[in-house]
Design an enzyme around this catalytic site. Structure first.
Site, mmCIF file in Angstrom:
data_model
loop_
_atom_site.group_PDB
_atom_site.id
_atom_site.type_symbol
_atom_site.label_atom_id
_atom_site.label_comp_id
_atom_site.label_asym_id
_atom_site.label_seq_id
_atom_site.Cartn_x
_atom_site.Cartn_y
_atom_site.Cartn_z
ATOM 1 N N CYS A 135 1.093 -1.331 -0.067
ATOM 2 C CA CYS A 135 0.137 0.095 0.045
ATOM 3 C C CYS A 135 1.468 1.337 0.371
ATOM 4 C CB CYS A 135 -0.808 -0.201 1.109
ATOM 5 S SG CYS A 135 -1.497 1.344 1.212
ATOM 6 N N CYS A 138 -0.354 3.915 2.803
ATOM 7 C CA CYS A 138 0.211 3.887 3.998
ATOM 8 C C CYS A 138 1.521 4.153 3.805
ATOM 9 C CB CYS A 138 -0.586 2.727 4.504
ATOM 10 S SG CYS A 138 -1.413 1.918 3.529
ATOM 11 N N ASP A 139 2.424 3.079 3.214
ATOM 12 C CA ASP A 139 3.909 3.820 3.623
ATOM 13 C C ASP A 139 5.053 3.804 3.074
ATOM 14 O OD1 ASP A 139 2.665 1.349 5.407
ATOM 15 O OD2 ASP A 139 2.754 -0.338 4.324
#
Ligand code: NAP
Length: 308
Positions: A135, A138-139
């Site tokens: 992701c 997200c990261d």
């Protein structure tokens, strides 16, 4: 086991699940949503959602999930954070078991969504969080000013590559063919973004010490191998429906998606499939929400038939 028999249990607290709960609760049905972790499902992994109407500036996936949850709870829907372990879906009263409790309902909406497909290359699980991620929203920030690659050729891969190109020093997009599956609007943006394409390539092994240090690539046309040094790899090669729990009870297609049309009715009476877990053309927040509304409407019709 709880004595109460709900009119509807929704399994999964994403946009499909919470929209089903909103519509059901607003229609006066006693409704329980069972969700694993947080409201919103997969969309909590999306930093900014620009294609859900009503939010001209866009909205974060996490916030949209929370808002959908609040809307359903406002009309009396209940929710519990519990992972469903098994479900008996045949019969008029359906039984849903979590680790601690068993719940009963006259209708069930399966809204369990889909999760990212893994590469299957050895060492992948060990390297998750150590250079391998699924992701970018997200990261991505963990890889600020670093060199990363995205693996895949669909809309998700291109979306991830575009996001990372704004954060990272260098971004490659590795795809097994010489043409992308992603829609043209994404492709146009990609080709102007500075992302370097690595065509006709598949990952055959991960290079690592404690963390990922790169990937070994095989040319899908010539079989030639080469190494690409990386700080991070974002895998975006499609998704797998989270439907194993219902295997053998509800009809599924060969990929495991629950077979249901626009009415969301499945092969079992009183059981409805909504959102990414259902067979459909377009898997988006808005189509998941639409399914949720249809599932509640169909369930209401089913319950009325049972009482007539
Ligand atoms: P997808 O469209 O199924 O694309 C998966 C990509 O991964 C394909 O390019 C495929 O290659 C490749 N792939 C699959 N298995 C592989 C393997 N084992 N090894 C290497 N490569 C592999 O999946 P997605 O991009 O996650 O999108 C899923 C759905 O969400 C789609 O309907 C998409 O349109 C939608 N979506 C929409 C948006 C948006 O509109 N904003 C954003 C993201 C996703 P091939 O092309 O060779 O098959």
């Amino acid at each position: 086991m709880e004595d109460k028999i709900y009119d509807m249990i929704v399994i999964g607290g994403g946009p499909a699940g919470y929209t089903a709960a909103l519509y059901a609760a607003r229609s006066g049905l006693s409704t329980l949503v069972l969700e694993k972790l947080t409201a919103g499902g997969q969309m909590t992994n999306t930093e900014q959602i620009d294609n859900y109407p009503g939010f001209p500036e866009g909205i974060g996936g996490f916030e949209l999930g929370e808002r959908m949850q609040k809307a359903a709870l406002r009309f009396g829907a209940e929710n519990q954070f519990a992972e469903v372990k098994s479900a008996e879906l045949a019969g008029q009263v359906k039984r849903i078991r979590t680790r601690k409790k068993e719940f009963q309902a006259r209708t069930v909406v399966l809204a369990t969504g889909a999760y990212p497909r893994k590469t299957g290359v050895e060492g992948e699980d060990r390297l998750v969080g150590r250079g391998v991620a699924y992701c970018a929203a997200c990261d991505g920030m963990f890889y600020k000013d670093k060199t990363v690659a995205v693996y895949g050729g669909g809309n998700s891969a291109v979306e991830d590559a575009l996001l990372l190109s704004r954060i990272c020093k260098k971004v490659y997009l590795i795809h097994r063919r010489d043409a992308l599956r992603a829609t043209k609007v994404y492709q146009d943006a990609l080709f102007q973004s500075g992302v370097e394409m690595v065509w006709n390539s598949r990952i055959t092994s991960f290079l690592s010490d404690k963390r990922l240090t790169g990937v070994e690539l095989e040319d899908t046309k010539t079989g030639e191998k080469r190494e690409l040094l990386l700080d991070g790899l974002f895998v975006a090669i499609g998704r797998i429906p989270d439907t194993k729990l219902f295997a053998g009870q509800v009809d599924m297609d060969e990929a495991g998606y629950l077979i249901a049309d626009e009415t969301t009715r499945t092969s079992l009476p009183g059981v409805f499939a909504a959102g990414d877990a259902r067979t459909k053309q377009l898997r988006q927040v808005i189509t998941a929400a639409s399914d949720g509304a249809m599932a509640a409407w169909s369930a209401e019709g089913y319950l009325a038939e049972q009482h007539s």
